[in-house]
Design an enzyme around this catalytic site. Structure first.
Site, PDB file in Angstrom:
ATOM      1  N   ASP A  22       0.850  -1.194   0.000  1.00 51.68           N
ATOM      2  CA  ASP A  22       0.000   0.000   0.000  1.00 51.68           C
ATOM      3  C   ASP A  22       0.889   1.248   0.000  1.00 51.68           C
ATOM      4  O   ASP A  22       1.485   1.590   1.012  1.00 51.68           O
ATOM      5  CB  ASP A  22      -0.925   0.008   1.224  1.00 51.68           C
ATOM      6  CG  ASP A  22      -1.984   1.096   1.121  1.00 51.68           C
ATOM      7  OD1 ASP A  22      -3.081   0.814   0.608  1.00 51.68           O
ATOM      8  OD2 ASP A  22      -1.707   2.223   1.558  1.00 51.68           O
TER       9      ASP A  22
ATOM     10  N   GLU B 262       1.953   5.233  -0.150  1.00 58.21           N
ATOM     11  CA  GLU B 262       1.506   6.604   0.089  1.00 58.21           C
ATOM     12  C   GLU B 262       2.335   7.484  -0.844  1.00 58.21           C
ATOM     13  O   GLU B 262       3.503   7.180  -1.125  1.00 58.21           O
ATOM     14  CB  GLU B 262       1.698   7.017   1.541  1.00 58.21           C
ATOM     15  CG  GLU B 262       0.884   6.194   2.534  1.00 58.21           C
ATOM     16  CD  GLU B 262      -0.606   6.183   2.251  1.00 58.21           C
ATOM     17  OE1 GLU B 262      -1.136   7.231   1.785  1.00 58.21           O
ATOM     18  OE2 GLU B 262      -1.246   5.143   2.476  1.00 58.21           O
TER      19      GLU B 262
ATOM     20  N   ASP C 286      -2.319   1.437  -6.992  1.00 59.50           N
ATOM     21  CA  ASP C 286      -0.909   1.281  -6.632  1.00 59.50           C
ATOM     22  C   ASP C 286      -0.075   0.721  -7.783  1.00 59.50           C
ATOM     23  O   ASP C 286       0.994   1.267  -8.115  1.00 59.50           O
ATOM     24  CB  ASP C 286      -0.764   0.363  -5.411  1.00 59.50           C
ATOM     25  CG  ASP C 286      -1.491   0.893  -4.195  1.00 59.50           C
ATOM     26  OD1 ASP C 286      -0.834   1.486  -3.318  1.00 59.50           O
ATOM     27  OD2 ASP C 286      -2.725   0.712  -4.113  1.00 59.50           O
TER      28      ASP C 286
ATOM     29  N   HIS D  51      -4.613   5.790   5.982  1.00 57.93           N
ATOM     30  CA  HIS D  51      -3.650   6.405   5.056  1.00 57.93           C
ATOM     31  C   HIS D  51      -2.214   6.376   5.572  1.00 57.93           C
ATOM     32  O   HIS D  51      -1.358   7.099   5.059  1.00 57.93           O
ATOM     33  CB  HIS D  51      -4.062   7.836   4.692  1.00 57.93           C
ATOM     34  CG  HIS D  51      -5.425   7.923   4.072  1.00 57.93           C
ATOM     35  ND1 HIS D  51      -5.717   7.362   2.858  1.00 57.93           N
ATOM     36  CD2 HIS D  51      -6.576   8.494   4.522  1.00 57.93           C
ATOM     37  CE1 HIS D  51      -6.994   7.581   2.569  1.00 57.93           C
ATOM     38  NE2 HIS D  51      -7.541   8.254   3.566  1.00 57.93           N
TER      39      HIS D  51
ATOM     40  N   ASP E  84      -2.195   0.443   6.764  1.00 54.55           N
ATOM     41  CA  ASP E  84      -3.148  -0.049   5.768  1.00 54.55           C
ATOM     42  C   ASP E  84      -2.806  -1.482   5.357  1.00 54.55           C
ATOM     43  O   ASP E  84      -3.699  -2.318   5.163  1.00 54.55           O
ATOM     44  CB  ASP E  84      -3.166   0.862   4.537  1.00 54.55           C
ATOM     45  CG  ASP E  84      -3.931   2.159   4.779  1.00 54.55           C
ATOM     46  OD1 ASP E  84      -4.563   2.294   5.848  1.00 54.55           O
ATOM     47  OD2 ASP E  84      -3.892   3.050   3.900  1.00 54.55           O
TER      48      ASP E  84
END
Length: 266
Positions: free
Chosen positions: A79, A81, A178, A236, A241
Site C-alpha cells: 500500500d 503513500e 498502486d 492512510h 493499511d
C-alpha cells in the site's frame, strides 16, 4: 483394561483391523477406554505437529486444516503513500513503500519490507499530504530515491525466496491504483523499468465483493465494518493499511474464500 494393554490394543486396532475377526474387533473397541483413546490420539497429533514443525511447517495442524488451501504460497500486501495536494500535484511520487509477506497456508505475516522514499520532483511535502498520511518532512528527507528502494525490494524478494520460480506469490492491494497507475506512471516518468512481479496483483476490493456480495465504497473502513474487525492504526498510513489488508484477508480465508488474481495481464 490397563493403560499398557490399552495402548497395545489401540495399536492393533490401527494396524491390523483389516485382519482381525469382526466379532473380536467389536469387543476390543468396546473395551478400550474412550478417555484413553482420546489421550493416545492427542499424543499422536502432537507427534505429527512436531514432525511438521521440524520440516519448516510452523502452523499447527488445526490452523492448517481450518480453512481451504490458497493458490499461492505467499501474498505480498502493498500500500503506497504518495505526494498529494488539493488540487492534485503532478507527477505524484511514492513516499512510503511497505510490503507484508503473508504465508498462504497460515495467513500470518512472516516478513516486512518498509521504507520511506525521497521525492525529487516535489521534494517538499504539502500540509495536506502530511495531514492525510501522517508523514512529516523529516521522514522523507535524506531517504533513498525510488530507484534505490526498488533495488532494495528486489534484494528483499530474493532473500525471502520469492524469486524462486517454484514459489508462487502475488501482490495484494486495496484497489488497482498502486500497481496499475502509481508505480508504472512514476517509473515511466523517471525512465525506470517495472519488475515483472509488479505486473499482476489481487485487488482486495474485488475479492471482498466476490466473497461478501457488496462493494466496499469506503475501502478498508467498509471491509473492516462488514467483517466486524477493528481498524488497525491510522487511515492512510501505508504500513497500517497493509496490516488491515492482511487482517481482512486472513478473516476471509478462514471463512473459506480462495483468493485469485484480479488484474488483467499487461
Amino acid at each position: 483394561v490397563s493403560d499398557a494393554s490399552g495402548c497395545s490394543m489401540i495399536a492393533l486396532l490401527h494396524t491390523g483391523a483389516s485382519k482381525f475377526p469382526q466379532n473380536l474387533l467389536s469387543r476390543a473397541r468396546q473395551a478400550v477406554s474412550p478417555l484413553l483413546l482420546a489421550g493416545v490420539l492427542k499424543g499422536y497429533s502432537s507427534i505429527v505437529s512436531r514432525k511438521l514443525a521440524s520440516h519448516g511447517f510452523g502452523a499447527s495442524m488445526a490452523a492448517m486444516s481450518s480453512f481451504p488451501p490458497q493458490r499461492y504460497h505467499y501474498f505480498l500486501v502493498l500500500d503506497f503513500e504518495a505526494t498529494c495536494d488539493k488540487p492534485q500535484i503532478h507527477p505524484q511520487e511514492i513516499i512510503e513503500f511497505p510490503i507484508l509477506k503473508l504465508n498462504g497456508r497460515t495467513m500470518e505475516i512472516e516478513s516486512t519490507f518498509h521504507m520511506y522514499v525521497q521525492p525529487v520532483v516535489h521534494p517538499q511535502l504539502t500540509p495536506f499530504c502530511t495531514e492525510l498520511t501522517g508523514i512529516i518532512q523529516g521522514m522523507v528527507d535524506g531517504q533513498p530515491s525510488l530507484q534505490q528502494v526498488l533495488e532494495r525490494v528486489d534484494e528483499w524478494m530474493a532473500k525471502e525466496g520469492l524469486l524462486d520460480p517454484s514459489v508462487k506469490s502475488i501482490f495484494v492491494t486495496c484497489g488497482d491504483w498502486d500497481l496499475k497507475v502509481m508505480l508504472p506512471g512514476q517509473c515511466q516518468y523517471l525512465g525506470l523499468p517495472v519488475a515483472d512481479y509488479f505486473k499482476q496483483w489481487i485487488n482486495l476490493k474485488k475479492a471482498y465483493s466476490f466473497a461478501m456480495g457488496s462493494w466496499p465504497k469506503n475501502g478498508l473502513l467498509d471491509m473492516n465494518k462488514g467483517l466486524n474487525l477493528q481498524h488497525i492504526g491510522r487511515p492512510h498510513s501505508g504500513i497500517d493499511d497493509c496490516k488491515n489488508i492482511a487482517n481482512i484477508m486472513k478473516t476471509l480465508a478462514h471463512r473459506g474464500f480462495i483468493f485469485k488474481q484480479t488484474s488483467k495481464p499487461f
